[in-house]
Design a protein around this motif. Sequence first.
Motif, PDB file in Angstrom:
ATOM      1  N   ALA A   1      97.289  70.415 101.949  1.00 36.42           N
ATOM      2  CA  ALA A   1      97.737  70.729 100.636  1.00 36.42           C
ATOM      3  C   ALA A   1      96.840  70.339  99.579  1.00 36.42           C
ATOM      4  O   ALA A   1      97.629  71.500  98.956  1.00 36.42           O
ATOM      5  CB  ALA A   1      98.822  69.215 100.691  1.00 36.42           C
ATOM      6  N   SER A   2      96.338  69.551  99.446  1.00 36.23           N
ATOM      7  CA  SER A   2      95.381  69.819  98.092  1.00 36.23           C
ATOM      8  C   SER A   2      94.307  70.695  97.987  1.00 36.23           C
ATOM      9  O   SER A   2      94.186  71.193  96.781  1.00 36.23           O
ATOM     10  CB  SER A   2      94.747  68.214  98.752  1.00 36.23           C
TER      11      SER A   2
ATOM     12  N   GLY B   1     103.489  74.175  94.014  1.00 33.45           N
ATOM     13  CA  GLY B   1     103.825  72.936  94.936  1.00 33.45           C
ATOM     14  C   GLY B   1     105.718  72.466  94.613  1.00 33.45           C
ATOM     15  O   GLY B   1     106.211  71.922  95.721  1.00 33.45           O
TER      16      GLY B   1
ATOM     17  N   ASP C   1     100.113  56.936  95.426  1.00 30.87           N
ATOM     18  CA  ASP C   1      99.980  58.175  96.388  1.00 30.87           C
ATOM     19  C   ASP C   1      98.435  58.687  96.180  1.00 30.87           C
ATOM     20  O   ASP C   1      98.433  58.541  95.542  1.00 30.87           O
ATOM     21  CB  ASP C   1     100.828  58.859  95.713  1.00 30.87           C
TER      22      ASP C   1
HETATM   23  N1  LIG Z   1     104.525  70.124  96.939  1.00 32.19           N
HETATM   24  C1  LIG Z   1     103.612  69.155  96.074  1.00 32.19           C
HETATM   25  N2  LIG Z   1     103.136  69.134  95.156  1.00 32.19           N
HETATM   26  C2  LIG Z   1     102.233  68.614  94.338  1.00 32.19           C
HETATM   27  N3  LIG Z   1     101.574  68.408  95.153  1.00 32.19           N
HETATM   28  C3  LIG Z   1     101.649  67.880  96.400  1.00 32.19           C
HETATM   29  C4  LIG Z   1     102.580  68.831  97.173  1.00 32.19           C
HETATM   30  N4  LIG Z   1     102.481  68.076  97.922  1.00 32.19           N
HETATM   31  C5  LIG Z   1     101.528  67.223  98.571  1.00 32.19           C
HETATM   32  N5  LIG Z   1     100.635  67.137  97.538  1.00 32.19           N
HETATM   33  C6  LIG Z   1      99.937  66.113  97.279  1.00 32.19           C
HETATM   34  O1  LIG Z   1      98.676  66.285  98.311  1.00 32.19           O
HETATM   35  C7  LIG Z   1      98.553  64.926  98.573  1.00 32.19           C
HETATM   36  C8  LIG Z   1      98.088  65.297  99.462  1.00 32.19           C
HETATM   37  O2  LIG Z   1      96.944  65.823  99.754  1.00 32.19           O
HETATM   38  P1  LIG Z   1      96.222  65.873 101.890  1.00 32.19           P
HETATM   39  O3  LIG Z   1      96.329  64.795 102.526  1.00 32.19           O
HETATM   40  O4  LIG Z   1      94.473  66.230 101.200  1.00 32.19           O
HETATM   41  O5  LIG Z   1      96.731  67.430 102.253  1.00 32.19           O
HETATM   42  P2  LIG Z   1      97.581  67.065 103.579  1.00 32.19           P
HETATM   43  O6  LIG Z   1      99.135  66.810 103.132  1.00 32.19           O
HETATM   44  O7  LIG Z   1      98.087  68.607 104.293  1.00 32.19           O
HETATM   45  O8  LIG Z   1      96.965  66.317 104.134  1.00 32.19           O
HETATM   46  C9  LIG Z   1      99.652  63.864  98.585  1.00 32.19           C
HETATM   47  O9  LIG Z   1      99.289  62.747  98.027  1.00 32.19           O
HETATM   48  C10 LIG Z   1     100.277  65.114  97.209  1.00 32.19           C
HETATM   49  O10 LIG Z   1      99.889  63.848  95.609  1.00 32.19           O
END
Ligand SMILES: Nc1ncnc2c1ncn2[C@@H]1O[C@H](COP(=O)(O)OP(=O)(O)O)[C@@H](O)[C@H]1O
Lengths: 333, 333, 215, 215
Positions: free
Chosen positions: C80-81, C122, C192
Amino acid sequence: MKKLLNDPANLVAESLRGVARAHPELRIDHENRILYRADAPVSGKVGLLSGGGSGHEPAHAGFIGPGMLDAVCAGEVFTSPVPDQMAEATKNIDGGAGVLHLVWNYTGDVMNFDMAAELAAAETDTQVEAVVMNDDVAVEDSLFTAGRRGTGAAIAVEKIVGAAADQGRGLSELADLARRVNDASRSMGMALTSCTVPAKGSPTFDLPDDEIEIGIGIHGEPGRRRVPLASAHDIAEMLVDPILADRDFTGGEGVFVFVNGMGATPQLELYLMYNEIAALLDKAGIVPVRTLVGPYVTSLDMAGCLVSITRLDDDMLRLWDAPVATSALRWGM
Amino acid sequence: MKKLLNDPANLVAESLRGVARAHPELRIDHENRILYRADAPVSGKVGLLSGGGSGHEPAHAGFIGPGMLDAVCAGEVFTSPVPDQMAEATKNIDGGAGVLHLVWNYTGDVMNFDMAAELAAAETDTQVEAVVMNDDVAVEDSLFTAGRRGTGAAIAVEKIVGAAADQGRGLSELADLARRVNDASRSMGMALTSCTVPAKGSPTFDLPDDEIEIGIGIHGEPGRRRVPLASAHDIAEMLVDPILADRDFTGGEGVFVFVNGMGATPQLELYLMYNEIAALLDKAGIVPVRTLVGPYVTSLDMAGCLVSITRLDDDMLRLWDAPVATSALRWGM
Amino acid sequence: MGDVDLDTLQRWLRTFAASVAEQRDALTALDAAIGDADHGANMHRGMTAVVEGLDATPASDPAALFKQAGMTLVKSVGGASGPLYGTLFLRMAPATGGAATLDPETFAKALRAGLEGVVARGKAEPGDKTMVDALTPALDALDAALASGRSPAEALRAASAAADEGRDATTPMVARKGRASYLGERSAGHQDPGATSAALLVAAAATAVAEQEGA
Amino acid sequence: MGDVDLDTLQRWLRTFAASVAEQRDALTALDAAIGDADHGANMHRGMTAVVEGLDATPASDPAALFKQAGMTLVKSVGGASGPLYGTLFLRMAPATGGAATLDPETFAKALRAGLEGVVARGKAEPGDKTMVDALTPALDALDAALASGRSPAEALRAASAAADEGRDATTPMVARKGRASYLGERSAGHQDPGATSAALLVAAAATAVAEQEGA
Ligand SMILES: Nc1ncnc2c1ncn2[C@@H]1O[C@H](COP(=O)(O)OP(=O)(O)O)[C@@H](O)[C@H]1O
Ligand SMILES: Nc1ncnc2c1ncn2[C@@H]1O[C@H](COP(=O)(O)OP(=O)(O)O)[C@@H](O)[C@H]1O
Ligand SMILES: [Mg+2]
Ligand SMILES: [Mg+2]
Ligand SMILES: [Mg+2]
Ligand SMILES: [Mg+2]
């Protein structure tokens, strides 16, 4: 942490080298971490692309081959692959009939596949459709969250759509079929233990010896709730009840039942679980006509299981039975 | 102990019920714990019987089917089945050409199969031959002990001899072939962790977080020696070196390499191990022409791996490639 | 009170990379509690690649710098990041209008465009327990401070304080986006990870700009 | 000093079954150290079946009793101990010569035939760290005591003491038979599980016969 590895940072790359050595029927782009069936693109056939984080083996690369996927993008452990990979793979599996992205519903996967589709649209004239798989009933208020996770349904979707693609069906028809199989599927998982992500080096979560997690996903994330350790019989109920509460599985040609091992759970136990699950289905008047029991969508070394049920219509059943030749699923050829 | 089970005493029985439900292509005698291919006996074909303790799944039942075994006797966890089972199975898979017992070399298995052969000889006129598989180089002074254990070689023996039986070869020819494949095979295993036998409820042995066992078998027994946790590269050497020191693997049609997961080790790691192993074989001028990577002969939830190498002649290679249709190995049909 | 120059922007990214490297295990531990234990590794992989990119091909102007950083993050992080931080920088690039140095308002406007990109990608709203909960108050504070005539360094210090508060405020929230949302109510009580790395991003900007002003 | 009667022989088996049940976890723990952690479960499964058999169809004479016990063990145990203990009893049966009660010498002769069966089946020699190391000295002591005119109960008490000594003597041995042999030198320092259960078998005989004499 005790694992068979050299440097955790190289785990995925080195493992892909091993896959390349063991599987001459695959072509591997190591730089981009894309695995192709050796004869891709198959002219005239819609190309099927999936992928996701590593650590779920044999998913996803174990499902590449005739009758199933054309390519898979491998990400870091539990981390979605990136758009460049996906766009590159998309380009290389387009046999002229377009490419279908089969996306496991996780925020990262969806966003990266979205960006890949944007890239592909900008750079090539390959037609791309995407279907997001989201079968996990553990996510209850799915409208106000990232939605339900894609878990076990992917096996049914990828196998069935793979067979249909082999028959020469078109892109939108396949996308439609993928959506229907996904809609016909529900899953629920549980963990006896956490897994250990190599880069972290310790278990993702602590679980006392007398507790289990219900409603887990496939990335070692904790589940929906923690309950006392229970018998296989009771655990089967905790998994099957919410699945059956969520959808009607009677009728049609019966169901496909998938009892997935999360990694460290012996098959002896998985078959015992299937015995409990099948008894519950019997009682509910649901008829398993196809089954798959084993570690197919793992979560590294997590112990536990995931149950996935798909209601089959006659088209789906025929397509499930059609020949497939991948390293993890193979019959008819 | 965290396991998916009801009562440890019923684990094997209940698991077999699940196997029966999931595999209509098998016929299961629950009372005697014998699993048959549904169409056994195959008239005119030599019947192939193996089996052993439970806890090694997919071995042994995962290898029943056309092109491989006709029946398997399942024992309690890590405990050889009993002569009555074996004699009963022998009787029921004799298609008129005799029955070959493929016995994993453990004191219990050998004695029980011996007694079964005596029983069969007393009760029927079925011709029975037995071949004992003993490929494990971890047992060094094998002449003064129970001998080398049967471990990974069984896959090659059972697959190759299974294909030859399908061709209609005779009992003594098959016994000979089995002995040759066994002679052409060597194996060596290691454990990162112990397994937990359900009836005991705690790990068979304690292994500190920074140590591993080298030269283990497949029953959770401790290994030959304990060494500090090492890199995959170094572990590959500890496994491959004694194998290559024990036999010449050059020439012929090349080798079959089997990297077996002991149960809890993710495939990601197994493929990484294979990458290391193949590099060592390269250096030694040994050419892998067929490979199998995955959990096929497990030791419940033990983490670790076992490497098995078989030198193939052209007959063996052709027979390895011949069609097979079992739940664990399937191709060509 | 001058413009933010290219050097400072580069230092921003390097400083961010350094704090991510330092906080890597902490970020992963936060992600282990409510996610999949990779946020530290993800951000570290990405920012290492960004810094390597800067070393190899220094950018010619802020837009190029942001574009390069954004593309590198998208290419190297995943999860996601990756798309989110990548989009943040990619959207900042055009918002600079091609300027060689950024006056404080343009820098703030570019950051705002980046945040809008994150939200567009997002779909998270404030209160969903994501990086948006650190970035939104930070950019609001930045705008307010600049509007009341504070220096860029002062304004970014205020932004950083607001980001920290926003990050802390994620702890009681129930996640509605990202992986943590699968935990439902159980996500409450944990900070978070993405909001935590986002607060590091804002803090790094404050540090870099303060250094420029101090120099 | 009478014959050993059928009742006593049945009580022998029941007593053995009871001590196996009691020592089940201890036997398994010994097997975990140098084997595969199932000897307690194996013996318990087998002796439970033997007792069930006695309850269901009481044997008509010692030969029938031993045959029934032996067949039950062979049928229900598996592993190494199933054929070995099974053979022990199966070989005792013909050695009774069909007698309705066993005079002490016949009982000892039958036990000796049983031990010979174990050796024929398992090819273990004294010193190989197996049940043979408890049984051999026990039967030697039994013969000697009977020859010197001791009562059956006394002679079996001597046999039991010798079995215990033989069992203890397995600890320093390096195993050359059975699963423990795979450990090589590492098998030294652990008491053999099969020798331990065999010592229980002899002790149970001593108890049962003492009860008969006492009665
Ligand atoms: N839809 C979203 N919009 C904004 N930030 C988000 C979204 N989904 C997840 N995040 C952010 O991404 C972070 C997680 O990133 P990461 O662990 O690198 O990716 P993943 O969840 O794919 O393992 C979360 O703590 C949150 O802050
Ligand atoms: N060849 C043999 N001869 C005599 N006794 C043996 C032999 N092999 C093993 N044993 C005995 O059997 C015991 C192990 O029994 P058990 O654990 O029930 O079977 P397994 O080794 O098949 O798991 C050993 O402790 C040893 O005393
Ligand atoms: Mg992730
Ligand atoms: Mg055993
Ligand atoms: Mg994460
Ligand atoms: Mg044992």
